[in-house]
Motif scaffolding. Structure first.
Motif, PDB file in Angstrom:
ATOM      1  N   SER A  55      13.929   7.202   6.664  1.00 37.88           N
ATOM      2  CA  SER A  55      14.883   7.873   5.635  1.00 37.88           C
ATOM      3  C   SER A  55      15.437   6.717   4.498  1.00 37.88           C
ATOM      4  N   GLU A  56      15.189   5.531   4.984  1.00 38.09           N
ATOM      5  CA  GLU A  56      15.174   4.538   3.850  1.00 38.09           C
ATOM      6  C   GLU A  56      14.059   3.897   3.618  1.00 38.09           C
ATOM      7  N   ASP A  57      12.856   4.185   4.168  1.00 35.35           N
ATOM      8  CA  ASP A  57      11.578   3.712   3.787  1.00 35.35           C
ATOM      9  C   ASP A  57      10.540   4.640   3.367  1.00 35.35           C
ATOM     10  N   ALA A  58       9.862   4.957   4.424  1.00 34.51           N
ATOM     11  CA  ALA A  58       8.540   5.661   4.140  1.00 34.51           C
ATOM     12  C   ALA A  58       8.499   6.911   3.620  1.00 34.51           C
ATOM     13  N   ALA A  59       9.706   7.601   3.797  1.00 31.23           N
ATOM     14  CA  ALA A  59       9.813   9.191   3.494  1.00 31.23           C
ATOM     15  C   ALA A  59      10.747   8.941   2.091  1.00 31.23           C
ATOM     16  N   SER A  60      11.472   7.838   1.803  1.00 28.95           N
ATOM     17  CA  SER A  60      12.363   7.829   0.651  1.00 28.95           C
ATOM     18  C   SER A  60      11.509   7.744  -0.598  1.00 28.95           C
ATOM     19  N   LEU A  61      11.987   8.342  -1.587  1.00 27.29           N
ATOM     20  CA  LEU A  61      11.301   8.433  -3.002  1.00 27.29           C
ATOM     21  C   LEU A  61      11.642   6.945  -3.716  1.00 27.29           C
ATOM     22  N   LEU A  62      11.344   5.959  -2.997  1.00 25.41           N
ATOM     23  CA  LEU A  62      11.562   4.687  -3.543  1.00 25.41           C
ATOM     24  C   LEU A  62      10.868   4.216  -4.830  1.00 25.41           C
ATOM     25  N   GLU A  63      11.297   3.274  -5.686  1.00 29.51           N
ATOM     26  CA  GLU A  63      10.753   2.939  -6.755  1.00 29.51           C
ATOM     27  C   GLU A  63       9.227   2.352  -6.632  1.00 29.51           C
TER      28      GLU A  63
END
Length: 501
Positions: free
Chosen positions: A128-136
């Motif tokens: 939820s906060e890393d691999a699957a999150s649409l991070l910059e």
């Protein structure tokens, strides 16, 4: 959402015991089991990437400051006939398998719960906060919506499919608002404003309505916890319109296919509307007989005490929201009354369980495929699971706010405050009032409580451990001639000062 999701601060000592008891009473877990963490780490290392690559699209995310669970990224471009809205949604199903340890735990939790000191996420943070999150600047699998709009903002076409995307920037609401205000925003963000405003106008024309009530929020700053009333920035409304547009498109797809999961709200009954008109009359707020409810709400100013009381009364019509699963026949009475249209939740799968299922229906239908059996099998039960989860989330948020209220107020027992009465029962002797600063909502008893008007109260007790505060209504004879409090009408509640303004 009354709790700021991005704050992670040490809990003040007076709140520790109460917050722990609240979590235990509501059966809110502290962490995931080792099995779920192991499954998440394995899933993060073995995602199912789609073949379609749309990393060329210049997506950005727009969220509260410090967010890590980024569900949505947006890119909008102008066309000869209107606009194309590209909306990328985190593809949770690229990592989670039906029936695996992550999926089973997600069904237990239902949604992410937010506290000012910690999140209780729906999915493990490895996802939820890393691999699957649409991070910059990270390439991610996504459910990609392409929504074609005409020059007036009406949808003319829609497609949804899996694709790889990459967000160019993680922006906050305030950053985007300031860029728009100063004329430095990108073309896509300028179009977010344009399309958002067009969609707001369409909502008005459709008969939809949003209640602009300032929310109570728990904030933590430099280790200090406090509550404020916060009004949304304009860009939050425009951004929400993109999510609503997508949810409406999803509902259309599912209704046409006769299978899916809708977010519903029953229409207001005539008795409730009559009661609201009587309330407006009691508050001496003009409501012409030919003016419908949505148009009336848009005339209200939440900064006026009488209008604020009216807005709180209007929440009566927003009760009863739920979910409706269906398979095989088109459901009746399935609209969302506040939106005045059909609607589905598909844009927050990292934080809300139902979105993954509704998205899978849309993907299958759009591809001309059968909806997966694991999805259709879950449709009857999902509304009940989400109802239970929503009750828990509401109780958790309200419990935290109550405790922080009493924590802030506890040094000020015996002091006087000015508040606005926003609710009164049939007897006229029991109601609720709000104080603007500090942002407190509390119950009060008295004779002939003046609905929609200001009252003077004294804080009698504030018990932080159980989140209970008690005020007493002051009669005119009890008010000292020198008790003027200026514009705020409230005692200043801070870490050191108790001086009235």
């Amino acid at each position: 959402m009354p709790i700021r999701p991005h704050q992670v601060q040490a809990v003040p000592k007076p709140l520790v015991e109460g917050l722990e008891k609240l979590r235990q009473d509501l059966d809110i877990p502290e962490d995931f089991s080792p099995e779920v963490h192991d499954a998440a780490r394995h899933a993060a290392s073995n995602p199912r990437f789609p073949e379609l690559d749309r990393t060329d699209l210049e997506f950005v995310t727009v969220d509260p400051e410090g967010s890590r669970d980024l569900d949505q990224a947006v890119f909008i471009e102008a066309t000869e006939t209107g606009f194309t809205v590209w909306y990328a949604i985190a593809d949770v199903a690229a990592f989670v398998n039906p029936g695996d340890a992550i999926d089973v735990e997600a069904h237990v939790r239902g949604q992410t719960l937010y506290g000012p000191h910690q999140r209780t996420p729906l999915h493990p943070p490895e996802l939820s906060e890393d691999a699957a999150s649409l991070l910059e600047n990270e390439t991610r699998p996504a459910v990609l919506w392409q929504l074609t709009l005409d020059a007036t903002g009406h949808q003319t076409a829609r497609t949804v499919q899996r694709a790889l995307v990459r967000s160019r920037a993680q922006l906050t609401y305030r950053e985007v608002q300031e860029a728009l205000d100063h004329g430095t925003a990108s073309e896509s963000l300028q179009l977010l404003k344009t399309v958002g405003q067009l969609r707001e106008q369409i909502e008005h024309e459709r008969g939809g309505v949003s209640l602009q009530i300032p929310e109570q929020e728990v904030e933590t700053t430099n280790g200090e916890w406090h509550i404020v009333h916060r009004s949304a920035l304009p860009v939050e409304g425009w951004n929400a319109q993109i999510s609503l547009l997508t949810g409406m498109a999803a509902a259309e797809i599912m209704l046409e296919a006769g299978v899916g999961l809708l977010r519903t709200l029953p229409p207001a009954d005539n008795a409730s509307l009559r009661k609201l008109r009587e309330t407006a009359k009691a508050l001496r707020i003009e409501w012409p007989s030919e003016m419908d409810y949505p148009e009336f709400v848009r005339t209200l100013d939440p900064e006026r005490p009488d209008h604020a009381a009216m807005l709180y009364s209007c929440t009566l019509l927003f009760r009863g929201a739920g979910y409706l699963g269906f398979n095989g026949e088109t459901p009746e009475n399935a609209q969302h009354a506040a939106l005045a249209t059909h609607y589905a939740h598909v844009t927050a799968p990292l934080r809300r369980l139902v979105d993954r299922y509704a998205s899978e229906v849309c993907l299958a239908v759009s591809a001309g495929e059968l909806v997966p059996e694991w999805v259709t099998a879950a449709l009857p039960q999902l509304p009940k699971e989400m109802e239970a989860s929503n009750r828990k989330a509401s109780a958790y948020e309200r419990g935290i706010v109550n405790m922080v209220e009493t924590f802030m107020l506890s040094p000020h027992v015996g002091q006087e405050f000015t508040g606005t009465v926003v609710e009164v029962d049939e007897t006229g002797e029991k109601g609720r009032f709000i104080i603007r600063k500090p942002a407190v909502e509390a119950g009060i008893k008295g004779v002939d409580l003046p609905f929609g008007q200001e009252i003077r109260v004294r804080l009698v007790a504030a018990e932080t451990g159980n989140g209970q505060s008690r005020f007493e209504l002051l009669q005119p004879s009890e008010l000292a001639p020198s008790s003027s409090t200026g514009s705020s009408g409230a005692a200043s509640v801070g870490s050191t000062s108790t001086t009235e303004r």
